[in-house]
Every structure is written in structure tokens, then in C-alpha cells.
Design a protein around this motif. Structure first.
Motif, PDB file in Angstrom:
ATOM      1  N   CYS A  10      -7.149 -31.437 -36.846  1.00 17.86           N
ATOM      2  CA  CYS A  10      -7.699 -30.083 -36.754  1.00 17.86           C
ATOM      3  C   CYS A  10      -7.634 -29.566 -35.315  1.00 17.86           C
ATOM      4  O   CYS A  10      -7.969 -30.282 -34.368  1.00 17.86           O
ATOM      5  CB  CYS A  10      -9.148 -30.086 -37.239  1.00 17.86           C
ATOM      6  SG  CYS A  10      -9.953 -28.476 -37.177  1.00 17.86           S
ATOM      7  N   PHE A  24     -15.951 -24.188 -46.219  1.00 21.14           N
ATOM      8  CA  PHE A  24     -15.639 -24.760 -44.908  1.00 21.14           C
ATOM      9  C   PHE A  24     -16.549 -24.194 -43.828  1.00 21.14           C
ATOM     10  O   PHE A  24     -17.001 -23.061 -43.906  1.00 21.14           O
ATOM     11  CB  PHE A  24     -14.185 -24.440 -44.518  1.00 21.14           C
ATOM     12  CG  PHE A  24     -13.168 -24.975 -45.481  1.00 21.14           C
ATOM     13  CD1 PHE A  24     -12.782 -26.299 -45.446  1.00 21.14           C
ATOM     14  CD2 PHE A  24     -12.591 -24.147 -46.430  1.00 21.14           C
ATOM     15  CE1 PHE A  24     -11.848 -26.796 -46.326  1.00 21.14           C
ATOM     16  CE2 PHE A  24     -11.648 -24.626 -47.322  1.00 21.14           C
ATOM     17  CZ  PHE A  24     -11.276 -25.958 -47.277  1.00 21.14           C
ATOM     18  N   GLN A  26     -17.329 -24.976 -39.233  1.00 21.79           N
ATOM     19  CA  GLN A  26     -16.858 -25.649 -38.027  1.00 21.79           C
ATOM     20  C   GLN A  26     -18.058 -26.212 -37.280  1.00 21.79           C
ATOM     21  O   GLN A  26     -19.113 -25.583 -37.226  1.00 21.79           O
ATOM     22  CB  GLN A  26     -16.107 -24.676 -37.116  1.00 21.79           C
ATOM     23  CG  GLN A  26     -14.772 -24.234 -37.694  1.00 21.79           C
ATOM     24  CD  GLN A  26     -14.112 -23.180 -36.838  1.00 21.79           C
ATOM     25  OE1 GLN A  26     -14.557 -22.040 -36.829  1.00 21.79           O
ATOM     26  NE2 GLN A  26     -13.074 -23.560 -36.133  1.00 21.79           N
ATOM     27  N   VAL A  32     -13.142 -28.640 -38.236  1.00 24.70           N
ATOM     28  CA  VAL A  32     -13.471 -28.347 -39.623  1.00 24.70           C
ATOM     29  C   VAL A  32     -14.547 -29.282 -40.176  1.00 24.70           C
ATOM     30  O   VAL A  32     -14.568 -30.470 -39.874  1.00 24.70           O
ATOM     31  CB  VAL A  32     -12.209 -28.408 -40.519  1.00 24.70           C
ATOM     32  CG1 VAL A  32     -11.624 -29.804 -40.572  1.00 24.70           C
ATOM     33  CG2 VAL A  32     -12.513 -27.907 -41.918  1.00 24.70           C
ATOM     34  N   CYS A  54      -3.893 -23.282 -42.977  1.00 23.36           N
ATOM     35  CA  CYS A  54      -4.246 -24.198 -41.884  1.00 23.36           C
ATOM     36  C   CYS A  54      -3.019 -24.452 -41.005  1.00 23.36           C
ATOM     37  O   CYS A  54      -2.046 -25.057 -41.460  1.00 23.36           O
ATOM     38  CB  CYS A  54      -4.777 -25.522 -42.453  1.00 23.36           C
ATOM     39  SG  CYS A  54      -5.233 -26.695 -41.157  1.00 23.36           S
TER      40      CYS A  54
END
Length: 64
Positions: A10, A24, A26, A32, A54
Motif C-alpha cells: 500500500c 476501507f 486508512q 489501508v 488501487c
């Protein structure tokens, strides 16, 4: 369907959060976090979109 996230790959772009904010998030390092490893059928389209968007390829779907 199950979501796999590779936090080592990521880059913190946040596209997944923009595409599916209920699934999702962060962390403090912008990496993520999967909130729902098994999203509902209603979320499938947005989850597939998030995985496709992504840029680092950190997300994958496993069909169960």
C-alpha cells in the motif's frame, strides 16, 4: 467474497476509501485498513471498483 489487503504494498493513495468508505479506511500512516473483510452483496460493485482503482495493487478479492 473476501478482501485481502497487503499493507506492505500500500502507498496510501486512498482511492479505496473514496470508492468504498464503508469498507476501507486508512490508519495514521495512511495505509489501508479493511473495515469489512466480507462485504455485503450490496457493496460488491463499489468494492470491485476500489480494488480496480488501487494504484499499487495492494488489494485483492478472493472468491469463496
Amino acid at each position: 467474497m473476501r478482501i485481502q489487503a497487503d499493507r506492505d504494498v500500500c502507498i496510501g493513495a486512498g482511492n479505496c476509501v473514496l470508492a468504498a468508505e464503508d469498507v476501507f479506511d486508512q490508519d495514521d500512516d495512511a495505509l489501508v485498513e479493511v473495515l469489512q473483510e466480507h462485504p455485503s452483496a450490496e457493496q460488491e460493485s463499489e468494492v470491485r471498483n476500489a480494488v480496480a482503482q488501487c494504484p499499487s495493487g495492494a488489494l485483492a478479492l478472493v472468491e469463496e
